[in-house]
Design an enzyme around this catalytic site. Sequence first.
Site, PDB file in Angstrom:
ATOM      1  N   GLY A  45      59.677 -38.673  11.853  1.00 41.00           N
ATOM      2  CA  GLY A  45      61.032 -38.564  12.530  1.00 41.00           C
ATOM      3  C   GLY A  45      61.985 -39.500  12.939  1.00 41.00           C
ATOM      4  O   GLY A  45      62.966 -39.666  13.240  1.00 41.00           O
ATOM      5  N   GLU A 101      60.379 -43.674  19.084  1.00 37.24           N
ATOM      6  CA  GLU A 101      60.033 -42.386  18.875  1.00 37.24           C
ATOM      7  C   GLU A 101      61.367 -41.620  18.838  1.00 37.24           C
ATOM      8  O   GLU A 101      62.479 -41.922  19.266  1.00 37.24           O
ATOM      9  CB  GLU A 101      59.320 -41.768  19.714  1.00 37.24           C
ATOM     10  CG  GLU A 101      58.946 -40.382  20.077  1.00 37.24           C
ATOM     11  CD  GLU A 101      58.166 -39.856  18.939  1.00 37.24           C
ATOM     12  OE1 GLU A 101      58.370 -39.930  18.021  1.00 37.24           O
ATOM     13  OE2 GLU A 101      57.071 -39.291  19.259  1.00 37.24           O
ATOM     14  N   ASP A 102      61.484 -40.470  18.029  1.00 38.09           N
ATOM     15  CA  ASP A 102      62.850 -39.845  17.918  1.00 38.09           C
ATOM     16  C   ASP A 102      63.027 -39.004  19.220  1.00 38.09           C
ATOM     17  O   ASP A 102      64.175 -38.945  19.459  1.00 38.09           O
ATOM     18  CB  ASP A 102      62.664 -38.709  16.718  1.00 38.09           C
ATOM     19  CG  ASP A 102      61.350 -38.137  16.641  1.00 38.09           C
ATOM     20  OD1 ASP A 102      60.752 -37.977  17.446  1.00 38.09           O
ATOM     21  OD2 ASP A 102      61.209 -37.267  15.515  1.00 38.09           O
ATOM     22  N   ASP A 105      59.422 -34.496  24.134  1.00 37.03           N
ATOM     23  CA  ASP A 105      59.293 -32.837  24.336  1.00 37.03           C
ATOM     24  C   ASP A 105      58.414 -32.565  25.465  1.00 37.03           C
ATOM     25  O   ASP A 105      58.599 -33.042  26.606  1.00 37.03           O
ATOM     26  CB  ASP A 105      59.074 -32.226  23.058  1.00 37.03           C
ATOM     27  CG  ASP A 105      59.243 -30.669  23.126  1.00 37.03           C
ATOM     28  OD1 ASP A 105      60.297 -30.259  23.478  1.00 37.03           O
ATOM     29  OD2 ASP A 105      58.457 -29.972  22.803  1.00 37.03           O
ATOM     30  N   LYS A 133      63.891 -34.694  26.341  1.00 35.18           N
ATOM     31  CA  LYS A 133      64.189 -33.389  26.786  1.00 35.18           C
ATOM     32  C   LYS A 133      63.254 -33.279  28.064  1.00 35.18           C
ATOM     33  O   LYS A 133      62.213 -32.879  27.847  1.00 35.18           O
ATOM     34  CB  LYS A 133      63.678 -32.104  25.723  1.00 35.18           C
ATOM     35  CG  LYS A 133      64.363 -31.982  24.552  1.00 35.18           C
ATOM     36  CD  LYS A 133      63.738 -30.619  23.764  1.00 35.18           C
ATOM     37  CE  LYS A 133      64.187 -30.871  22.402  1.00 35.18           C
ATOM     38  NZ  LYS A 133      63.469 -29.639  21.773  1.00 35.18           N
ATOM     39  N   ARG A 167      66.446 -33.685   7.729  1.00 41.24           N
ATOM     40  CA  ARG A 167      66.268 -35.162   8.250  1.00 41.24           C
ATOM     41  C   ARG A 167      67.385 -36.094   7.835  1.00 41.24           C
ATOM     42  O   ARG A 167      67.887 -37.081   8.718  1.00 41.24           O
ATOM     43  CB  ARG A 167      64.918 -35.862   7.756  1.00 41.24           C
ATOM     44  CG  ARG A 167      63.457 -34.935   8.226  1.00 41.24           C
ATOM     45  CD  ARG A 167      62.559 -35.932   7.725  1.00 41.24           C
ATOM     46  NE  ARG A 167      61.183 -35.253   7.889  1.00 41.24           N
ATOM     47  CZ  ARG A 167      60.473 -35.176   8.766  1.00 41.24           C
ATOM     48  NH1 ARG A 167      60.849 -35.630  10.194  1.00 41.24           N
ATOM     49  NH2 ARG A 167      59.255 -34.494   9.090  1.00 41.24           N
TER      50      ARG A 167
HETATM   51  P1  IMP Z   1      55.927 -34.058  22.469  1.00 42.31           P
HETATM   52  O1  IMP Z   1      54.289 -34.481  22.078  1.00 42.31           O
HETATM   53  O2  IMP Z   1      55.674 -32.501  22.646  1.00 42.31           O
HETATM   54  O3  IMP Z   1      56.461 -34.943  23.096  1.00 42.31           O
HETATM   55  O4  IMP Z   1      56.480 -33.980  20.901  1.00 42.31           O
HETATM   56  C1  IMP Z   1      57.124 -35.022  20.410  1.00 42.31           C
HETATM   57  C2  IMP Z   1      57.374 -34.629  18.937  1.00 42.31           C
HETATM   58  O5  IMP Z   1      57.799 -33.308  18.511  1.00 42.31           O
HETATM   59  C3  IMP Z   1      58.620 -35.230  18.448  1.00 42.31           C
HETATM   60  O6  IMP Z   1      58.135 -36.701  17.816  1.00 42.31           O
HETATM   61  C4  IMP Z   1      59.049 -34.451  17.195  1.00 42.31           C
HETATM   62  O7  IMP Z   1      58.513 -34.781  15.954  1.00 42.31           O
HETATM   63  C5  IMP Z   1      58.665 -33.198  17.558  1.00 42.31           C
HETATM   64  N1  IMP Z   1      59.872 -32.545  18.226  1.00 42.31           N
HETATM   65  C6  IMP Z   1      60.045 -32.280  19.660  1.00 42.31           C
HETATM   66  N2  IMP Z   1      61.287 -31.381  19.731  1.00 42.31           N
HETATM   67  C7  IMP Z   1      61.921 -31.547  18.599  1.00 42.31           C
HETATM   68  C8  IMP Z   1      63.385 -30.967  18.255  1.00 42.31           C
HETATM   69  O8  IMP Z   1      63.923 -30.534  18.878  1.00 42.31           O
HETATM   70  N3  IMP Z   1      63.354 -31.096  16.928  1.00 42.31           N
HETATM   71  C9  IMP Z   1      62.704 -31.623  15.854  1.00 42.31           C
HETATM   72  N4  IMP Z   1      61.365 -32.099  16.303  1.00 42.31           N
HETATM   73  C10 IMP Z   1      61.090 -31.966  17.712  1.00 42.31           C
HETATM   74 MG    MG Z   2      58.280 -37.485  16.175  1.00 43.74          MG
END
Ligand code: IMP
Ligand code: MG
Length: 182
Positions: A45, A101-102, A105, A133, A167
């Site tokens: 991402g 990181e993209d 979440d 987020k 993407r």
């Molecule tokens: P975390 O570990 O829950 O913080 O997740 C982070 C990862 O979840 C990111 O690097 C993304 O690959 C994926 N992700 C979280 N939210 C989104 C979204 O809105 N669109 C696409 N990928 C997401």
């Molecule tokens: Mg990611």
Amino acid sequence: MLNQDVERILVSEEELDRTVTRIAAEIDRDYKDAEHLVLLCILKGSIVFMGDLMKRITVPVEIDCMKVSSYGAGTVTSGRVNIMLDLVRADLGECDILIIEDIIDSGRTLSYLVDYLKLKGARSVKTCTLLDKPSRRVVEFTPDYVGIEIPDEFVVGYGLDFAERYRALPYVGVLKPCVYEK
Ligand code: IMP
Ligand code: MG
């Protein structure tokens, strides 16, 4: 022209451009004396953000990649972080690592990675995310560099996917609900 599956644009190309330029300037300022700054791209991402960001950073950088997954097939998090591909560089003792990181979440991916890289002996570990987020956190985590805070909506484009699609869109957008229901 807007992709037919996209309901609306959340972050335009112009705003992405301004944001990446601003973050690059912050990194230049903070790492001006670093000898081994490693930008660590989290695949897949972050590749678009990483490419744009590294072109605007003027201090010397090295790059590396990791591939991790915390997501299942769609939009629901699995809650576990798996390392699918580790960094190439083994000796991290002299490296100041900046994870690119993209999006953050739940916070699980980045908090896991920071611990992992510190355990591997990195000199320092900081984090940089294009999108955040904050309302979705499960694990307490504050990134060092943040592009844009967004509401709790699933977004695609500028590297981010839904089921491996979208993407390559040049903006960050929200999909039409019917796309998930297919
Ligand atoms: P975390 O570990 O829950 O913080 O997740 C982070 C990862 O979840 C990111 O690097 C993304 O690959 C994926 N992700 C979280 N939210 C989104 C979204 O809105 N669109 C696409 N990928 C997401
Ligand atoms: Mg990611």
